[in-house]
Write a protein that holds these residues in place. Sequence first.
Motif, mmCIF file in Angstrom:
data_model
loop_
_atom_site.group_PDB
_atom_site.id
_atom_site.type_symbol
_atom_site.label_atom_id
_atom_site.label_comp_id
_atom_site.label_asym_id
_atom_site.label_seq_id
_atom_site.Cartn_x
_atom_site.Cartn_y
_atom_site.Cartn_z
ATOM 1 N N ASP A 201 -19.345 -16.201 48.353
ATOM 2 C CA ASP A 201 -19.694 -17.587 48.303
ATOM 3 C C ASP A 201 -21.291 -17.504 47.956
ATOM 4 O O ASP A 201 -21.647 -18.567 47.177
ATOM 5 N N GLU A 202 -21.778 -16.697 48.843
ATOM 6 C CA GLU A 202 -23.368 -16.428 48.578
ATOM 7 C C GLU A 202 -23.674 -16.218 47.162
ATOM 8 O O GLU A 202 -24.727 -16.860 46.563
ATOM 9 N N ASP A 205 -23.105 -19.101 44.620
ATOM 10 C CA ASP A 205 -24.270 -19.944 44.629
ATOM 11 C C ASP A 205 -25.575 -19.232 44.111
ATOM 12 O O ASP A 205 -26.033 -19.963 43.384
ATOM 13 N N LEU A 206 -25.935 -18.066 44.335
ATOM 14 C CA LEU A 206 -27.145 -17.731 43.522
ATOM 15 C C LEU A 206 -26.849 -17.318 41.982
ATOM 16 O O LEU A 206 -27.474 -17.739 41.245
ATOM 17 N N ARG A 208 -25.119 -19.700 40.394
ATOM 18 C CA ARG A 208 -25.413 -21.147 39.776
ATOM 19 C C ARG A 208 -26.698 -21.601 39.669
ATOM 20 O O ARG A 208 -27.291 -22.149 38.770
ATOM 21 N N GLN A 209 -27.410 -21.044 40.812
ATOM 22 C CA GLN A 209 -28.983 -21.260 40.772
ATOM 23 C C GLN A 209 -29.738 -20.564 39.638
ATOM 24 O O GLN A 209 -30.732 -21.120 39.381
#
Length: 248
Positions: A201-202, A205-206, A208-209
Motif C-alpha cells: 500500500d505504501e 501511494d508512492l 501515485r505521488q
Amino acid sequence: MQAHPNTVDPSEIAKFEAMAAEWWDPHGKFKPLHMLNPCRLDYITQQIAGEFDRDLKSAKPFEGLRLLDIGCGGGLLSEPMARLGATVVGADAAEGNLPVARIHAEQSGLEIDYRHTTAEAMAAAGEQFDVVLNMEVVEHVADPLGFLTASQQLLKPGGLLICSTINRNPKSYAMAIFGAEVVMRWLPRGTHEWNKFITPDELFDLLRQAGLEPVDRKGFVFNPILWSWLISDRDLSVNYVTASVKPG
C-alpha cells in the motif's frame, strides 16, 4: 529545470560493490537472485507483452522497445531483455558492478549500454524509455519518492514501470533478513535493513505521488518443498512486484 536530488545511499552502494565479482556465480552471494530470476522474468515479460501487444512466441518480441534496467548489477535482467530484442541501457550507481556486466555481455554476444549513473542524472539529461525495470532497488535508496519520481520522468507517455521490493512486517524480517542472512547465509549480514522495507500500500501511494498509475501487483513466494519461487496473486507478505503506467 526541475531539480533532481541524488537519492543514492553510499553505504548501500558499498555493500554491492563488495560483492560485484560474484554476480554470475549461481552459488555465490547472489544465489537468491539467480533462484528468483526465472520468476521475475516471467512477470516482466508478461507485463511488457501485455502493455505493448507483443507476441512472446516470436523471435525478438521486444524489438523496437527501449528499456532501462536501473540498479542493473551484473546484468541478470539486462541480458535476457536484450536477447528478447529490446534496446537495453543498464544503469548502476555502484561502478564496480559494471566491468563484470560488460565482460559477461560481451562473452554472451550481446550489445548492452552499461552506464555508471543514477536515475536522477538520466532524468535530468532527458533520457526516455518505453520500459523501466526497478527491481529490488527502492529499498536501498535514501529517498524512495524522489527515486520513483525520477523513474517516472524517464518513461515515455504510456510507458511501463516494473518495480519489486520487500514488504515490511514480522514475516519479512523472519524470512528476508533472519532466514536469508543468518540461517541460510544466502546473503551477507546487513544486506537489507528492515526499516527500509515498504508495504504494498505504501508503494502504491508512492507510485501515485510520483505521477504513475499502478495497474498490477503480485507476490513472489518461495516454496521450500519445490525449492523454487512462484508468482502469487494473493501472497504479498514478503517479496512482491508491481506494474505501473505513465499516463499518456
